[in-house]
Design an enzyme around this catalytic site. Structure first.
Site, PDB file in Angstrom:
ATOM      1  N   ASP A 345       0.861  -1.176   0.072  1.00 42.22           N
ATOM      2  CA  ASP A 345       0.008   0.224  -0.038  1.00 42.22           C
ATOM      3  C   ASP A 345       0.937   1.281   0.209  1.00 42.22           C
ATOM      4  O   ASP A 345       1.762   1.141   0.506  1.00 42.22           O
ATOM      5  CB  ASP A 345      -0.948  -0.009   1.383  1.00 42.22           C
ATOM      6  N   GLU A 346       0.412   2.543  -0.481  1.00 42.96           N
ATOM      7  CA  GLU A 346       0.894   3.510  -0.375  1.00 42.96           C
ATOM      8  C   GLU A 346       2.035   3.837  -0.716  1.00 42.96           C
ATOM      9  O   GLU A 346       2.949   4.534  -0.192  1.00 42.96           O
ATOM     10  CB  GLU A 346       0.611   4.037   1.070  1.00 42.96           C
ATOM     11  N   SER A 347       2.719   3.202  -1.831  1.00 44.32           N
ATOM     12  CA  SER A 347       4.327   3.423  -2.260  1.00 44.32           C
ATOM     13  C   SER A 347       4.098   4.131  -3.189  1.00 44.32           C
ATOM     14  O   SER A 347       4.313   4.062  -4.502  1.00 44.32           O
ATOM     15  CB  SER A 347       4.389   1.958  -2.928  1.00 44.32           C
TER      16      SER A 347
END
Length: 530
Positions: A345-347
């Site tokens: 997530d959220e990379s």
């Protein structure tokens, strides 16, 4: 005067009659609510002569019987012997199936719990314990009527995966408090505990081939506290403790983003220098055949804030995959469950093509060690291996991508099940970037209808995460988790046509009394008459 006297006498008789009348089984405050309850006649009375009789053969049957007896003994003061010879409470295992279904039959003479699988028998015991008055939770002998109305209960879960997540990376959570959480989960028939073991702020699991991960990466937490980590022996102890309660541990190593604790531990995992503002220099955008630059890489600084999306592994650095292979191998060896969570997530600073390449390679590594990958819904933008799972938390489009690839979805919509969300603007801790999540909001939703096109057959189950940016101790856990975890447990277990806010609102105050006895500092939602 005569009229007043007669009124008092008549009212007293009515009150006496009400005291003698037994409540029906269908009025019991069971959470999650069973699929079928039928009222019967008479009552079953727990007495000094009551024992537990075991019927069947399995490795864990005696343990399940002792679990029940250990819960009953302190408050009743009764011996409650457990044996294969005699007893008025009968725990009967009829098969050796992987089944979570159970049946309870209650008469004046006998209370019988029947199941074809050990997990089902254990869940039947949890329901049985909820049939007794809240005083059963006391650790000292109480004066109470230990009786249960007659009837039958038939029950089975709506979804196979029913879980919660503890973020032990933002703030470290002790082994003792993890076990406490496992005990609470077991009461409500949750069967998976997802441990978010790594993030920018801390690396919480010993990896023997990369010891600096915990020596350096585990040394702090949000706000600059001392952090902490689990040795592999401590982790194995948690796994075993959970297994005794039919809960599977799902370890998560979040990557390629949320990785600063690793980058701070090993300079060689950095393709260049992490700048102070968290942005990566242009070296990270090298071609696929990129090798370590001639200049010396530098470890990033430890991070104790709560911003997200600014760190990344180097997806084109071969050492990255050697590192991931070591971590997955060591953790898989001490995790008997089928799942390994790879985060994803959220990379935000990882180039899109690099992200897809990374996720697909890491899936192969996880598969090599015999595990099934779960990832946050962003992983569905890559090609998922058959059987892998996307955990929906934010983007419906990603959930649909997973479904279109033939993969299952684990439902964790942040607006409904994120336990770190504040109840309202007055909540003492928590965040509200997704929503304010009051108790009724956590209850009033249906997983198979939440995302258009995602039906029950596409859903593995439901999981409620507790992120810990604002959580520092057990009291914080209690405040954010209870009573919302019970609402989500019922959504995961009980079919839609058996759930109602009115019914849940009537039952949950009884659990509030149980929590009061246990010292659980739960949030007394104004939506409920406690």
């Amino acid at each position: 005067m005569k009229k007043t006297l007669w009124t008092l006498m008549f009212g007293g008789l009515l009150a006496l009659g009400a005291c003698k009348k037994q409540a029906s089984l269908s009025d019991a405050a069971i959470i999650p609510f069973p699929q079928e309850i039928n009222n019967g006649s008479g009552i079953f009375q727990l007495t000094t002569e009551t024992g537990v009789k075991l019927v069947g053969t399995s490795d864990h049957l005696t343990r399940i019987g002792e679990h029940l007896a250990e819960k009953l003994r302190p408050s009743t003061g009764y011996d409650i012997p457990v044996s294969f010879d005699a007893g008025q409470i009968v725990l009967e295992l009829t098969g050796n199936e992987n089944s979570e279904a159970y049946e309870i039959q209650i008469s004046t003479e006998e209370l019988k719990v029947t199941a074809a699988g050990e997990a089902g028998l254990f869940y039947g015991v949890q329901t049985l314990l909820q049939l007794f008055p809240p005083q059963i939770m006391n650790k000292t002998v109480q004066s109470a009527e230990w009786s249960i109305p007659g009837g039958t209960i038939k029950d089975a879960p709506a979804f196979e995966y029913r879980g919660s997540m503890l973020d032990v990376a933002r703030h470290f959570i002790s082994v003792e408090d993890v076990k406490y959480y496992i005990d609470q989960m077991a009461v409500y028939k949750l069967n998976h505990l997802h441990l978010h073991l790594t993030d920018d702020q801390g690396w919480r699991i010993e990896i023997k081939s990369w010891p600096k991960l915990t020596e350096i990466g585990g040394s702090t937490e949000v706000g600059g506290g001392k952090g902490g980590f689990y040795t592999q022996d401590q982790y194995k102890d948690i796994v075993a403790y959970a297994a005794d309660r039919f809960i599977t541990i799902v370890p998560e190593v979040d990557m390629p983003g949320h990785t600063n604790s690793a980058l701070a531990s090993y300079a060689e995992l950095n393709p260049g220098v992490n700048l102070p503002n968290g942005k990566l220099d242009s070296v990270n955008k090298a071609p696929l055949d990129y090798e370590m630059p001639s200049k010396n890489p530098q470890a990033s600084e430890l991070y104790t804030g709560i911003e997200v999306g600014w760190s990344t592994f180097a997806p084109k650095l071969e050492l990255t995959y050697a590192f991931v292979d070591s971590v997955v191998r060591e953790l898989s060896e001490i995790t008997p469950g089928p799942y390994f969570h790879i985060g994803g997530d959220e990379s935000h600073v990882t180039e899109k093509d690099d992200y897809v390449y990374f996720i697909e390679r890491v899936q192969d590594i996880v598969s090599k060690y015999g595990k099934t990958s779960i990832g946050w819904d962003e992983v569905a933008t890559a090609k998922l291996l058959p059987g892998n799972v996307a955990q929906f938390w934010a983007l419906e489009a990603n959930a649909k991508l997973a479904k279109d690839q033939g993969n299952k979805v684990l439902m964790s919509p942040a607006k409904k099940v994120y336990l770190d969300m504040q109840y309202d603007s007055l909540s003492r801790i928590g965040l509200h970037w997704a929503a304010y999540v009051e108790l009724d909001s956590a209850y009033l939703w249906e997983p198979s209808e939440y995302v258009s096109g995602i039906t029950a057959e596409n859903i593995l189950g439901v999981e409620a995460p507790l992120w810990t940016e604002t959580v520092t101790n057990r009291a914080d856990i209690d405040y954010l988790v209870f009573p919302r975890l019970t609402a989500i447990a019922e959504v995961a277990w009980t079919k839609k046509d058996r759930r109602s806010w009115e019914g849940y609102s009537r039952r949950v105050p009884v659990h509030g009394k149980r929590w009061d006895i246990q010292g659980v500092g739960f949030y007394k939602s104004p939506k409920i008459t406690w």
